[in-house]
Design an enzyme around this catalytic site. Structure first.
Site, PDB file in Angstrom:
ATOM      1  N   ASN A 129       8.011  -4.594   3.317  1.00 41.19           N
ATOM      2  CA  ASN A 129       6.923  -4.138   3.604  1.00 41.19           C
ATOM      3  C   ASN A 129       6.194  -4.296   5.014  1.00 41.19           C
ATOM      4  O   ASN A 129       5.625  -3.421   5.488  1.00 41.19           O
ATOM      5  CB  ASN A 129       5.786  -4.866   2.353  1.00 41.19           C
ATOM      6  CG  ASN A 129       4.295  -4.483   2.604  1.00 41.19           C
ATOM      7  OD1 ASN A 129       4.057  -3.242   2.852  1.00 41.19           O
ATOM      8  ND2 ASN A 129       3.500  -5.537   2.454  1.00 41.19           N
ATOM      9  N   HIS A 136       0.851  -1.200   0.038  1.00 40.82           N
ATOM     10  CA  HIS A 136      -0.007   0.014  -0.026  1.00 40.82           C
ATOM     11  C   HIS A 136       0.828   1.191  -0.119  1.00 40.82           C
ATOM     12  O   HIS A 136       1.830   1.309   0.688  1.00 40.82           O
ATOM     13  CB  HIS A 136      -0.841  -0.084   1.322  1.00 40.82           C
ATOM     14  CG  HIS A 136      -1.963  -0.755   1.392  1.00 40.82           C
ATOM     15  ND1 HIS A 136      -1.990  -2.211   1.378  1.00 40.82           N
ATOM     16  CD2 HIS A 136      -3.427  -0.542   1.108  1.00 40.82           C
ATOM     17  CE1 HIS A 136      -2.987  -2.762   1.423  1.00 40.82           C
ATOM     18  NE2 HIS A 136      -3.925  -1.953   1.187  1.00 40.82           N
TER      19      HIS A 136
END
Length: 223
Positions: A126, A95
């Site tokens: 991440n 994201h």
């Protein structure tokens, strides 16, 4: 990358011009406006040049639960990346506008799972230092009057990998900038790789360095 550099420069000026920060930066790709965030879609790389949004206490104190409904973005006219691009690639759908920053409504949460808001990220990156940085941004929101503007994006300098039939480029770095109107701009540049030092102070950078990396002047700073 001239337009991208211009975007970053104008964002930097927003420190002195808080009113500017209420609108997204200039774009070099297709501007896609969702309910609570805006992105500049780069068709060549099949991901955003940047994602821009405003963060308030409603965003971070909301109660909407995360639902992993990853899907293509119907608002990207040229077509966004596809689920199949990431499947078996070895990269996370990372994201840029975090789901945890959009807990104020089901719609806000759901829209963060458009693949136009994703970029290929090394899994340990991440889930490690990048997640830590996202949490650090949220910590800046302490009361009802706090507002922070956030811009996040990939850096492609030296990129030589892509995934899937859509050839989604794997960025070499990611940047994140955020500030409260009237306050200092905080800038971080982190390498998209495994085993990144989680001490965020080591990844503090500047708007000028983001510009340099996107102008092709590869620097060894922080590496």
């Amino acid at each position: 990358f001239e337009m991208f550099v211009r975007c970053l420069f104008l964002f930097f000026l927003a420190i002195a011009l808080p009113a500017y920060a209420q609108t997204p930066p200039p774009a070099s790709g297709e501007v896609v406006k969702h309910t609570y965030y805006t992105l500049d879609y780069n068709e060549q790389h099949e991901q955003p040049n940047w994602v821009f949004y405003r963060l308030t206490i409603d965003n971070v104190k909301g109660t909407v639960k995360r639902k992993d409904d990853f899907r293509p973005d119907p608002d990207v006219s040229t077509g966004s990346a596809q689920l199949s691009d990431y499947k078996g690639s070895g990269y996370d759908r990372g994201h840029l506008c975090p789901a945890a920053d959009m807990k104020q409504s089901s719609q806000a949460m759901s829209e963060t799972f458009y693949l136009s808001n994703m970029s290929p990220q090394v899994p340990s990156f991440n889930r490690g230092v990048w997640a830590k940085l996202e949490a650090e941004v949220r910590k800046q929101i302490k009361d009802q009057d706090d507002t922070i503007y956030v811009i996040t994006g990939p850096i492609f300098i030296g990129a030589d990998k892509s995934i899937g039939e859509s050839e989604v480029t794997v960025p070499t770095f990611f940047f994140k900038m955020f500030f409260a109107p009237g306050g200092d701009t905080l800038v971080y540049i982190l390498p998209n790789r495994a085993e990144v030092d989680t001490d965020l102070s080591k990844w503090r950078s500047s708007v000028e360095m983001v510009e340099a990396l996107n102008m092709g002047a590869l620097s060894l700073i922080h590496i």
